[in-house]
Design a protein around this motif. Structure first.
Motif, short mmCIF file in Angstrom:
data_model
loop_
_atom_site.label_atom_id
_atom_site.label_comp_id
_atom_site.label_asym_id
_atom_site.label_seq_id
_atom_site.Cartn_x
_atom_site.Cartn_y
_atom_site.Cartn_z
N VAL A 1 0.87 -1.17 0.00
CA VAL A 1 0.00 0.00 0.00
C VAL A 1 0.91 1.23 0.00
N VAL A 2 0.42 2.31 -0.57
CA VAL A 2 1.20 3.54 -0.62
C VAL A 2 0.94 4.35 0.64
N LYS A 3 2.02 4.73 1.33
CA LYS A 3 1.92 5.49 2.58
C LYS A 3 2.38 6.91 2.35
N GLN A 4 1.62 7.88 2.90
CA GLN A 4 2.01 9.29 2.85
C GLN A 4 2.59 9.68 4.20
N VAL A 5 3.78 10.29 4.17
CA VAL A 5 4.48 10.60 5.41
C VAL A 5 3.85 11.77 6.13
N GLY A 6 3.36 12.75 5.40
CA GLY A 6 2.87 13.99 6.01
C GLY A 6 1.64 13.79 6.87
N GLU A 7 1.31 14.87 7.59
CA GLU A 7 0.14 14.82 8.46
C GLU A 7 -1.12 14.75 7.63
N VAL A 8 -2.11 14.04 8.13
CA VAL A 8 -3.38 13.88 7.43
C VAL A 8 -4.51 14.07 8.42
N SER B 1 -4.59 7.92 -2.24
CA SER B 1 -5.62 8.17 -3.22
C SER B 1 -5.64 7.07 -4.25
N SER B 2 -6.74 6.98 -4.95
CA SER B 2 -6.86 5.98 -6.01
C SER B 2 -5.86 6.24 -7.11
N GLU B 3 -5.52 7.53 -7.33
CA GLU B 3 -4.56 7.86 -8.39
C GLU B 3 -3.20 7.25 -8.12
N ASP B 4 -2.73 7.32 -6.87
CA ASP B 4 -1.42 6.75 -6.54
C ASP B 4 -1.37 5.26 -6.85
N ALA B 5 -2.41 4.54 -6.42
CA ALA B 5 -2.44 3.10 -6.66
C ALA B 5 -2.54 2.78 -8.15
N GLN B 6 -3.35 3.57 -8.87
CA GLN B 6 -3.48 3.34 -10.31
C GLN B 6 -2.18 3.65 -11.04
N ASN C 1 -3.17 -6.96 -8.97
CA ASN C 1 -4.58 -6.78 -8.64
C ASN C 1 -4.74 -5.65 -7.64
N LEU C 2 -5.63 -4.73 -7.95
CA LEU C 2 -5.89 -3.58 -7.08
C LEU C 2 -7.25 -3.72 -6.42
N ASP C 3 -7.26 -3.68 -5.09
CA ASP C 3 -8.50 -3.69 -4.32
C ASP C 3 -8.99 -2.25 -4.21
N GLU C 4 -10.06 -1.91 -4.90
CA GLU C 4 -10.55 -0.53 -4.95
C GLU C 4 -11.03 -0.04 -3.59
N THR D 1 -9.77 -0.88 -0.46
CA THR D 1 -8.68 -0.65 0.49
C THR D 1 -7.44 -0.07 -0.17
N MET D 2 -7.41 -0.01 -1.51
CA MET D 2 -6.26 0.48 -2.27
C MET D 2 -5.01 -0.39 -2.03
N LEU D 3 -5.23 -1.66 -1.75
CA LEU D 3 -4.12 -2.60 -1.60
C LEU D 3 -3.77 -3.18 -2.96
N LEU D 4 -2.48 -3.29 -3.23
CA LEU D 4 -1.99 -3.87 -4.47
C LEU D 4 -1.37 -5.23 -4.15
N LYS D 5 -1.88 -6.25 -4.82
CA LYS D 5 -1.31 -7.59 -4.69
C LYS D 5 -0.52 -7.90 -5.95
N ILE D 6 0.75 -8.21 -5.80
CA ILE D 6 1.64 -8.47 -6.93
C ILE D 6 2.03 -9.95 -6.91
N SER D 7 1.73 -10.65 -7.99
CA SER D 7 2.07 -12.06 -8.12
C SER D 7 3.04 -12.21 -9.29
N THR D 8 4.17 -12.83 -9.04
CA THR D 8 5.18 -13.03 -10.08
C THR D 8 5.42 -14.52 -10.28
N GLU D 9 5.49 -14.92 -11.55
CA GLU D 9 5.73 -16.33 -11.89
C GLU D 9 7.14 -16.50 -12.43
#
Length: 368
Positions: A44-51, A69-74, A130-133, A135-143
């Protein structure tokens, strides 16, 4: 007899259309198809600044990170599947060489002398993102054809993703930071130049503050004028009962003339027509130089504050990759799924056989 003949024909057709292709598929999977191992990771993409705390929920609140944001994950998903990343991975991991395998599996391996476009297409079949819309989690599978390469490929993708997300999030902030640094340098140079001009003026005229000196002379003139007024009052008092030629009158008139001359002399230091070395002009010039120094100082302070703000903004916009599940070395090959492929092929071949038989029956009925 005809029924037996039709049944025999149907059996031969079934063997040719279903059994033989199914045996060929099973033979290929068992004899030629190479095992493919899979390594998985979730990020997942983490933002360091205050939110805003209201924006934190779910896994983000649990980890203490902001919801990206969805843009970062996309953007990250598109980058992982992009040609740029494929070319980087090909240089570092020799993708083409590994994907070509042993050369005995033309269906699941990358064929020799493939183009870059074919490599990218094959890569996107072996690297699934695969992107979970929600939670914005990205699952990467490599073969990979061996477990070590599947793990190494996944780890390298995570490393390149970290670098990419930092570059994207910092690009605008860095440009602003460079701009503010340039402004600070210009303000610092302007402040130094204005100070040097002020010092040069003071050294040239041999006075620290012409304005203060002018004020001091004005005070002296004011004091002398008060003294002059007192002497004239005293003169009028003496004239009321003494002759103008009396020694007291002569003495006091002499004092009056001396004070008047001193007043004129002091006033001439302040102002004089047609001369540029008088205190009023010096004070005006000095005031202009001093104002320039003050303006340059204020500008330098503003530039310094802008630089600090840009630095804080750069830190606030900094993002990185949080690895929720790191890739591990696979123990068993997940692909090819031999049983699944054989059963699916068996069902599809039977469906195809039934459709062909149905079409054949319809045609024969029309012919009769």
């Amino acid at each position: 007899m005809r029924w037996i003949k039709n049944k025999h024909t149907l059996l031969i057709a079934y063997i040719l259309m279903v059994i033989v292709p199914l045996m060929f598929i099973a033979f290929y999977l068992l004899a030629f198809a190479q095992n493919r191992y899979v390594a998985d990771s979730t990020i997942v993409v983490k933002q360091v600044g205050e939110v805003n705390a209201q924006m934190n929920n779910g896994i983000g609140a649990l980890l203490g990170v902001s919801n990206t944001s969805s843009e970062d994950a996309q953007f990250l998903k598109a980058y992982i599947q992009s040609r740029d990343l494929v070319e980087k991975l090909d240089k570092k991991l020799e993708l083409r060489k590994h994907f070509q395998g042993a050369g005995s599996d033309p269906i699941f391996e990358l064929h020799t002398n493939s183009s870059k476009e074919e490599l990218i297409k094959y890569y996107n079949k072996r690297v699934i993102v695969n992107l979970d819309e929600s939670t914005m989690l990205l699952k990467i599978s490599t073969e990979g054809f061996n477990p070590e390469f599947a793990l190494k490929l996944n780890q390298q993708i995570l490393k390149e993703s970290e670098q990419f997300i930092n570059e994207v999030s910092q690009r605008v902030a860095k440009e602003q930071l460079i701009f503010t640094q340039k402004q600070l340098e210009e303000a610092s140079g302007q402040l130094k130049a204005s100070r040097e001009a002020l010092l040069a003026y003071q050294n040239q005229n041999q006075m620290f503050n012409p304005q203060a000196q002018a004020v001091a002379i004005a005070q002296i003139v004011n004091t002398l004028e008060n003294n002059l007024a007192q002497l004239r009052t005293e003169e009028r008092t003496l004239l009321s009962y003494l002759n103008p030629s009396a020694p007291q009158i002569v003495a006091i008139r002499s004092q009056i003339e001396s004070v008047q001359e001193q007043i004129e002399d002091e006033k001439s230091k302040l102002t004089s027509s047609g001369r540029s070395d008088k205190l009023n002009r010096s004070a005006a010039d000095f005031e202009g130089l001093k104002a320039q120094v003050e303006f340059s100082t204020d500008l330098y302070k503003l530039s310094l504050a802008s630089l600090e703000k840009a630095r804080l903004e750069a830190v606030r916009k900094l993002k990185n990759i949080v690895v929720l599940t790191s890739p591990q070395l696979p123990q068993e090959a997940l692909y090819p799924r031999i049983t699944y492929i054989i059963i699916s092929a068996f069902l599809l071949l039977n469906i195809l056989f039934g459709i062909i038989m149905l079409i054949r029956s319809v045609i024969r009925e029309h012919q009769e």
